[in-house]
Design an enzyme around this catalytic site. Structure first.
Site, short mmCIF file in Angstrom:
data_model
loop_
_atom_site.label_atom_id
_atom_site.label_comp_id
_atom_site.label_asym_id
_atom_site.label_seq_id
_atom_site.Cartn_x
_atom_site.Cartn_y
_atom_site.Cartn_z
N TYR A 17 10.35 -19.44 1.69
CA TYR A 17 10.88 -19.02 2.98
C TYR A 17 11.43 -20.21 3.77
O TYR A 17 12.37 -20.06 4.53
CB TYR A 17 9.78 -18.34 3.82
CG TYR A 17 9.57 -16.89 3.52
CD1 TYR A 17 9.09 -16.49 2.28
CD2 TYR A 17 9.84 -15.91 4.47
CE1 TYR A 17 8.87 -15.15 2.00
CE2 TYR A 17 9.63 -14.58 4.20
CZ TYR A 17 9.15 -14.20 2.97
OH TYR A 17 8.94 -12.88 2.70
N LYS A 56 1.15 -18.41 -10.05
CA LYS A 56 1.92 -18.25 -11.30
C LYS A 56 1.88 -19.60 -11.99
O LYS A 56 2.92 -20.22 -12.28
CB LYS A 56 3.35 -17.77 -10.93
CG LYS A 56 4.23 -17.40 -12.10
CD LYS A 56 3.86 -16.08 -12.76
CE LYS A 56 4.71 -15.85 -14.00
NZ LYS A 56 4.22 -14.72 -14.83
N ASP A 80 1.59 -11.58 -11.51
CA ASP A 80 2.02 -10.33 -12.18
C ASP A 80 0.80 -9.49 -12.56
O ASP A 80 0.77 -8.28 -12.36
CB ASP A 80 2.91 -10.64 -13.41
CG ASP A 80 2.38 -11.75 -14.30
OD1 ASP A 80 1.38 -12.41 -13.95
OD2 ASP A 80 2.98 -11.97 -15.38
N ASP A 110 3.95 -11.72 0.51
CA ASP A 110 4.85 -10.73 1.09
C ASP A 110 4.90 -9.49 0.20
O ASP A 110 4.74 -8.35 0.65
CB ASP A 110 6.24 -11.34 1.25
CG ASP A 110 7.24 -10.33 1.80
OD1 ASP A 110 6.89 -9.63 2.76
OD2 ASP A 110 8.35 -10.23 1.24
N ASP A 135 2.87 -5.49 0.68
CA ASP A 135 3.54 -4.18 0.72
C ASP A 135 2.90 -3.25 -0.31
O ASP A 135 2.65 -2.08 -0.03
CB ASP A 135 5.05 -4.31 0.40
CG ASP A 135 5.90 -4.34 1.66
OD1 ASP A 135 5.43 -4.89 2.68
OD2 ASP A 135 7.04 -3.81 1.63
C1 IPM Z 1 6.68 -9.32 6.55
C2 IPM Z 1 8.16 -9.04 6.58
C3 IPM Z 1 8.89 -10.34 6.84
C4 IPM Z 1 8.59 -11.29 5.70
C5 IPM Z 1 10.41 -10.18 7.05
C6 IPM Z 1 10.74 -9.17 8.12
C7 IPM Z 1 11.06 -11.50 7.34
O1 IPM Z 1 8.58 -8.45 5.41
O2 IPM Z 1 6.13 -9.74 7.59
O3 IPM Z 1 6.06 -9.09 5.52
O4 IPM Z 1 9.28 -11.27 4.68
O5 IPM Z 1 7.67 -12.09 5.85
MN MN Z 2 6.99 -8.06 3.98
#
Ligand code: IPM
Ligand code: MN
Length: 353
Positions: free
Chosen positions: A142, A187, A219, A243, A247
């Site tokens: 990032y 990894k 993975d 990240d 999710d």
């Molecule tokens: C998160 C989001 C952010 C990230 C984006 C919106 C920049 O997906 O907080 O997980 O990738 O960190």
């Molecule tokens: Mn995210």
């Protein structure tokens, strides 16, 4: 206690869920006699529209002077399909993380028994899953050196020993307070940066003899999370892996609208839902405010206000039990409550209990 809160509502559904988070915070502070004040500040697309900058100086100043930031969401589709856009709303969030030194992102994946049937995974796998992902938030791809050319582009996944050690320390401390099991996700079979993570973790593990440390390739971790989510207690990983895995973690529980997070580090801590700005739902009063409201619980707990946090959590559970729910988690035939109505119900429950 006196609490000065910077409120960054952001974009999309942000302002709607933010209002409910603030209302719940105020109700709890009222009840416990805390003096809370709020200062709203711009961030994301809203800030670009107003000032050209997704994280204006003024917003940084307000955050720095606050005890905590209550953040909602940023992002707007008008930027998503335009790779040439000179500024994007997400840069506001990244600037905030970097400038406030928020290197530790704490993302709990907790299941609610009454919602496990909403999970895409089988109920018997999900029931009782309860882990925390600790995501490094200010390093890695990032923020590493980048080149954005037409023919060649790269992002560098750079980490220093210091960055790795400080996030591992946070993770070990969480593991100590929980079931004493830490999984370091990397990894290391391919990436040099991951091998540094693993080396530092192996050096630190003996300092925490009460914690079982294991190492897992990312993975494999992605697979294990859906095969056996109960395996995990605390996992720690670098920015990009975290990240993606969070999710994945959020959908295990049945709705993305339920999971809060805390980001802490060198300056003011930030509390925010892990979901995005859901621009399609903006203004429709359908977004689930619970992740935002649970972020308020995390905020209280951060300041050692355990009872206040517990009250928020009980209120959220009560709303779920009473089927006061937004459409995506409502039971069949149940009345569909709006963002505002769920928030108002929780506020009145807090006043009465
Ligand atoms: C998160 C989001 C952010 C990230 C984006 C919106 C920049 O997906 O907080 O997980 O990738 O960190
Ligand atoms: Mn995210």
């Amino acid at each position: 206690m006196k609490l000065k809160i910077a409120v960054l509502a952001g974009d999309g559904i942000g302002p709607e869920i933010s209002a409910q988070g603030v209302a719940v915070m105020s109700a709890v502070c009222d009840k416990f006699g805390h003096e809370v004040s709020y200062e709203q500040a711009l961030c994301g697309a809203a800030a670009i529209d107003a000032t050209g900058d997704p994280f204006p100086e003024e917003t940084l100043r307000i955050c720095r002077h606050a005890d905590a930031v209550l953040f909602s969401a940023v992002g707007d589709p008008k930027y998503d399909n335009d790779p040439t856009a000179p500024v994007r709303p997400e840069q506001g969030l990244l600037a905030m993380r970097k400038q406030l030194g928020l290197f530790a992102n704490i993302r709990p994946v907790e299941t609610f028994d009454c919602l496990v049937h909403k999970s895409p995974l089988r109920e018997e796998l999900v029931k009782g899953a309860d882990f925390i992902c600790i995501r490094e938030l200010t390093g890695g791809m990032y923020f590493g050196e980048k080149l954005e050319g037409n023919e060649r582009a790269y992002d560098t996944n750079a980490y220093t020993r210091k960055e790795v050690a400080r996030i591992l320390k946070v993770a070990y401390e969480y593991a100590r307070r929980r079931r004493k099991h830490l999984t370091v996700v990397d990894k290391a079979n391919v990436l040099a940066s991951s091998r540094l993570w693993r080396r530092v973790a192996q050096e630190m593990a003996p300092l925490y003899p009460d914690v079982t440390t294991d190492y897992m390739y990312v993975d494999n971790a992605a697979m294990r999370m859906i095969q056996e989510p109960r395996f995990f207690d605390v996992m720690v990983t670098e920015n990009t892996f975290g990240d993606i895995l969070t999710d994945e973690g959020s959908c295990i529980t049945g709705s993305m609208g339920l999971l809060p997070s805390a980001s802490t580090g060198e300056s003011t801590p930030v509390f925010e839902p892990i979901h995005g700005s859901w621009p399609q739902a903006r203004g429709l009063n359908i977004a689930n405010p619970l992740a935002q409201i649970l972020s308020v619980a995390m905020l209280f707990e951060h300041f050692g206000l355990q009872e206040e946090g517990a009250l928020v959590r009980r209120a959220v559970n009560a709303s779920l039990d009473a089927h006061v729910r937004t459409p995506e988690i409502q039971v069949e035939g149940g009345e569909k409550y709006g963002t505002r109505e769920v928030g108002e119900w929780i506020v009145s429950w807090i006043r009465k209990n």
